[in-house]
Design a protein around this motif. Structure first.
Motif, PDB file in Angstrom:
ATOM      1  N   GLU A  60      17.293   7.033  16.805  1.00 49.47           N
ATOM      2  CA  GLU A  60      18.175   6.279  15.916  1.00 49.47           C
ATOM      3  C   GLU A  60      17.840   6.549  14.454  1.00 49.47           C
ATOM      4  O   GLU A  60      18.716   6.629  13.603  1.00 49.47           O
ATOM      5  CB  GLU A  60      18.058   4.765  16.169  1.00 49.47           C
ATOM      6  N   ASP A  61      16.562   6.655  14.179  1.00 49.01           N
ATOM      7  CA  ASP A  61      16.111   6.878  12.798  1.00 49.01           C
ATOM      8  C   ASP A  61      15.976   8.369  12.475  1.00 49.01           C
ATOM      9  O   ASP A  61      15.643   8.716  11.341  1.00 49.01           O
ATOM     10  CB  ASP A  61      14.756   6.189  12.581  1.00 49.01           C
ATOM     11  N   ARG A  71      13.683  10.452  13.194  1.00 44.09           N
ATOM     12  CA  ARG A  71      12.378  10.523  12.557  1.00 44.09           C
ATOM     13  C   ARG A  71      11.321  10.881  13.585  1.00 44.09           C
ATOM     14  O   ARG A  71      11.431  10.517  14.751  1.00 44.09           O
ATOM     15  CB  ARG A  71      12.079   9.133  11.962  1.00 44.09           C
ATOM     16  N   GLU A 130       0.808  -1.223   0.000  1.00 45.18           N
ATOM     17  CA  GLU A 130       0.000   0.000   0.000  1.00 45.18           C
ATOM     18  C   GLU A 130       0.840   1.272   0.000  1.00 45.18           C
ATOM     19  O   GLU A 130       0.308   2.370  -0.174  1.00 45.18           O
ATOM     20  CB  GLU A 130      -0.941  -0.002   1.209  1.00 45.18           C
ATOM     21  N   GLY A 131       2.140   1.116   0.197  1.00 41.82           N
ATOM     22  CA  GLY A 131       2.988   2.290   0.179  1.00 41.82           C
ATOM     23  C   GLY A 131       4.349   2.004   0.780  1.00 41.82           C
ATOM     24  O   GLY A 131       4.600   0.910   1.301  1.00 41.82           O
ATOM     25  N   THR A 132       5.242   2.995   0.679  1.00 40.68           N
ATOM     26  CA  THR A 132       6.599   2.844   1.162  1.00 40.68           C
ATOM     27  C   THR A 132       7.040   4.108   1.875  1.00 40.68           C
ATOM     28  O   THR A 132       7.079   5.184   1.265  1.00 40.68           O
ATOM     29  CB  THR A 132       7.559   2.551  -0.017  1.00 40.68           C
ATOM     30  N   ARG A 133       7.338   3.975   3.149  1.00 41.91           N
ATOM     31  CA  ARG A 133       7.858   5.115   3.914  1.00 41.91           C
ATOM     32  C   ARG A 133       9.362   5.195   3.646  1.00 41.91           C
ATOM     33  O   ARG A 133      10.120   4.352   4.105  1.00 41.91           O
ATOM     34  CB  ARG A 133       7.553   4.935   5.397  1.00 41.91           C
ATOM     35  N   ARG A 134       9.739   6.224   2.899  1.00 40.04           N
ATOM     36  CA  ARG A 134      11.122   6.347   2.449  1.00 40.04           C
ATOM     37  C   ARG A 134      12.078   6.591   3.616  1.00 40.04           C
ATOM     38  O   ARG A 134      11.832   7.447   4.451  1.00 40.04           O
ATOM     39  CB  ARG A 134      11.245   7.512   1.450  1.00 40.04           C
ATOM     40  N   GLU A 135      13.171   5.826   3.643  1.00 41.88           N
ATOM     41  CA  GLU A 135      14.255   6.051   4.623  1.00 41.88           C
ATOM     42  C   GLU A 135      13.726   6.243   6.042  1.00 41.88           C
ATOM     43  O   GLU A 135      14.139   7.156   6.750  1.00 41.88           O
ATOM     44  CB  GLU A 135      15.101   7.254   4.180  1.00 41.88           C
ATOM     45  N   ALA A 136      12.831   5.370   6.439  1.00 43.13           N
ATOM     46  CA  ALA A 136      12.188   5.518   7.741  1.00 43.13           C
ATOM     47  C   ALA A 136      12.986   4.844   8.854  1.00 43.13           C
ATOM     48  O   ALA A 136      12.690   5.027  10.032  1.00 43.13           O
ATOM     49  CB  ALA A 136      10.775   4.953   7.693  1.00 43.13           C
ATOM     50  N   LEU A 137      13.966   4.042   8.486  1.00 46.59           N
ATOM     51  CA  LEU A 137      14.735   3.288   9.478  1.00 46.59           C
ATOM     52  C   LEU A 137      16.226   3.409   9.191  1.00 46.59           C
ATOM     53  O   LEU A 137      16.640   3.387   8.023  1.00 46.59           O
ATOM     54  CB  LEU A 137      14.326   1.809   9.401  1.00 46.59           C
ATOM     55  N   TRP A 138      16.988   3.547  10.262  1.00 47.59           N
ATOM     56  CA  TRP A 138      18.456   3.566  10.133  1.00 47.59           C
ATOM     57  C   TRP A 138      19.013   2.334  10.812  1.00 47.59           C
ATOM     58  O   TRP A 138      18.814   2.119  12.001  1.00 47.59           O
ATOM     59  CB  TRP A 138      19.030   4.828  10.786  1.00 47.59           C
ATOM     60  N   TRP A 190      20.168   4.064   5.392  1.00 44.37           N
ATOM     61  CA  TRP A 190      18.730   4.291   5.472  1.00 44.37           C
ATOM     62  C   TRP A 190      17.997   3.164   4.780  1.00 44.37           C
ATOM     63  O   TRP A 190      18.408   2.726   3.704  1.00 44.37           O
ATOM     64  CB  TRP A 190      18.345   5.635   4.836  1.00 44.37           C
ATOM     65  N   GLU A 195       3.216   8.839   0.105  1.00 43.38           N
ATOM     66  CA  GLU A 195       3.994   7.598   0.053  1.00 43.38           C
ATOM     67  C   GLU A 195       3.129   6.346   0.049  1.00 43.38           C
ATOM     68  O   GLU A 195       3.636   5.248  -0.190  1.00 43.38           O
ATOM     69  CB  GLU A 195       4.957   7.549   1.238  1.00 43.38           C
ATOM     70  N   GLY A 196       1.862   6.506   0.314  1.00 46.93           N
ATOM     71  CA  GLY A 196       1.012   5.320   0.310  1.00 46.93           C
ATOM     72  C   GLY A 196      -0.344   5.591   0.919  1.00 46.93           C
ATOM     73  O   GLY A 196      -0.598   6.679   1.439  1.00 46.93           O
ATOM     74  N   THR A 197      -1.193   4.587   0.845  1.00 48.30           N
ATOM     75  CA  THR A 197      -2.566   4.726   1.327  1.00 48.30           C
ATOM     76  C   THR A 197      -2.993   3.454   2.038  1.00 48.30           C
ATOM     77  O   THR A 197      -3.011   2.380   1.439  1.00 48.30           O
ATOM     78  CB  THR A 197      -3.525   4.989   0.140  1.00 48.30           C
ATOM     79  N   ARG A 245      13.689  12.709   8.835  1.00 46.86           N
ATOM     80  CA  ARG A 245      12.398  12.431   8.213  1.00 46.86           C
ATOM     81  C   ARG A 245      11.254  12.846   9.130  1.00 46.86           C
ATOM     82  O   ARG A 245      11.291  12.599  10.336  1.00 46.86           O
ATOM     83  CB  ARG A 245      12.300  10.918   7.930  1.00 46.86           C
ATOM     84  N   MET A 252       4.573  -0.717   3.608  1.00 43.50           N
ATOM     85  CA  MET A 252       3.330  -0.925   4.357  1.00 43.50           C
ATOM     86  C   MET A 252       2.434  -1.837   3.528  1.00 43.50           C
ATOM     87  O   MET A 252       2.237  -1.589   2.341  1.00 43.50           O
ATOM     88  CB  MET A 252       2.591   0.402   4.560  1.00 43.50           C
TER      89      MET A 252
END
Lengths: 188, 184
Positions: free
Chosen positions: B91-92, B94, A159-167, A172, B155-157, B131, A177
């Motif tokens: 860490e992120d 965000r 349903e989507g992609t959270r860009r660079e959401a995790l390190w 990144w 980025e999505g739904t 972010r 999702m």
């Protein structure tokens, strides 16, 4: 849901073809502690820091009575009766009839052999048929295509992609999702 | 953007300041208005007691873990809404952002856009975020337009992720990375 599956859920609501899902007890702690400290397992999870037995026991105490808000279960093989991983529906929203799924196969020998897929199907069926969920969602790291493939096979849609959401590991990482609605669960 | 280092929380129409206990009566009135709450996660009525308790927490500490601020107009220092970072992951680097221009008299006049830019710039320049992300309901295209104008990317739904008003509503996920903030 196929007729066979409907019959199956009446007799054995938490049993699939390879696994059964069961409540966990404090006696399971050593195994769970081993998994959550195994980099092979945690590389695909959000977990970063080591877990003590004390911390794992505290967490496990919150897990021993599965219910609507927190339905965490152990994955046990049907043949050997061996605990191989964890799966659960978390953070349920009653108004939205929605929950978030998490899974790990802790025992390396049981990866890539259909156990995770079977556990996913069994829990999603339980979520729809017994908990009256309408939507199940999950996150998967872009670095874990194997899991992504399993989720797609079961019927989850990207349903989507959270860009660079995790390190993690010095870079990144995107988080995908995915969502599965009632009626979208696939068994073959 | 021509803003001095001493005024990181001041924009062109609004400034962001710490929550105060005496914000309570106005917030209580604004956040019990269905015209507003239709766009928010709020479903149930909010008591004065609950609002007070919330403000006691929010006003006591503004820190990395939680920055929850009141939006006030520069022209007449009127409290018109709130904006916050939550679910911060160091860490992120965000955070999730939540915002409401609660006073309808200030909708569609650039106040939300200004508050959003000030907050995001603060997040990147003062808190070192990489972010910032947010959710917006499909029934609120006006807000989505504001987020896009500021640089957030769709980025999505989450299909039918929310139930309200007798129907299931899609939830859009948007994200803004450092360097993507559009200053207009």
């Amino acid at each position: 849901m196929a007729l066979m599956e409907r019959e199956l859920i009446r007799e054995r609501p938490l049993e699939g073809r390879l696994v059964r899902l069961r409540a966990r007890d404090l006696a399971d702690e050593p195994l769970l502690w081993k998994w959550i400290n195994d980099p092979e397992v945690t590389q695909n999870l959000m977990a970063r820091y080591p877990y003590s037995h004390a911390a794992e026991t505290e967490w496990l105490k919150t897990q021993t009575a599965p219910g609507y808000g927190e339905a965490g279960l152990g994955i046990e093989t049907l043949v050997e009766g061996r605990l191989i991983g964890n799966i659960g529906l978390h953070r349920a929203s009653a108004e939205d009839r929605r929950a978030t799924l998490g899974i790990m196969i802790g025992e390396g020998d049981f990866r890539d052999r259909g156990y995770g897929t079977d556990a996913m199907r069994t829990l999603c069926r339980f979520g729809f048929a017994m908990m009256n969920m309408r939507r199940i969602e999950l996150d998967v790291l872009a670095t874990n295509p194997r899991a992504f493939h399993v989720y797609e096979k079961v019927g989850f849609q990207l349903e989507g992609t959270r860009r660079e959401a995790l390190w993690k590991f010095g870079r990144w990482i995107d988080i995908h999702m995915m969502g599965l609605h009632e009626g979208e669960l696939r068994w073959d | 953007m021509g803003l001095t280092a001493s005024t990181p929380l001041v924009g062109q129409l609004v400034r962001l300041r710490a929550r105060e206990l005496d914000d309570e009566p106005r917030l209580h009135e604004l956040f019990n208005d269905p015209e507003l709450t239709q766009y928010l996660a709020i479903r149930y009525p909010l008591s004065h007691a609950a609002e007070k308790e919330y403000l006691e927490g929010a006003s006591k500490s503004v820190s990395y873990e939680r920055v929850d601020l009141s939006i006030v107009t520069l022209a007449d220092d009127l409290l018109i809404g709130g904006i916050d970072f939550r679910n911060v992951s160091p860490e992120d680097r965000r955070a999730a952002l939540g915002m409401a221009i609660a006073d309808q008299a200030y909708w569609d006049r650039g106040y939300g856009t200004d508050a959003l830019r000030v907050m995001c710039r603060f997040g990147f320049e003062q808190m070192n975020f990489h972010r910032i992300e947010l959710d917006v309901y499909d029934t609120n295209p006006r807000a989505r337009h504001v987020y896009e104008k500021v640089g957030f990317k769709h980025e999505g739904t989450k299909r039918e992720g929310l139930y309200k008003f007798g129907r299931y509503i899609d939830i859009h996920i948007m994200g803004l990375l450092e360097g993507e903030l559009l200053t207009g």
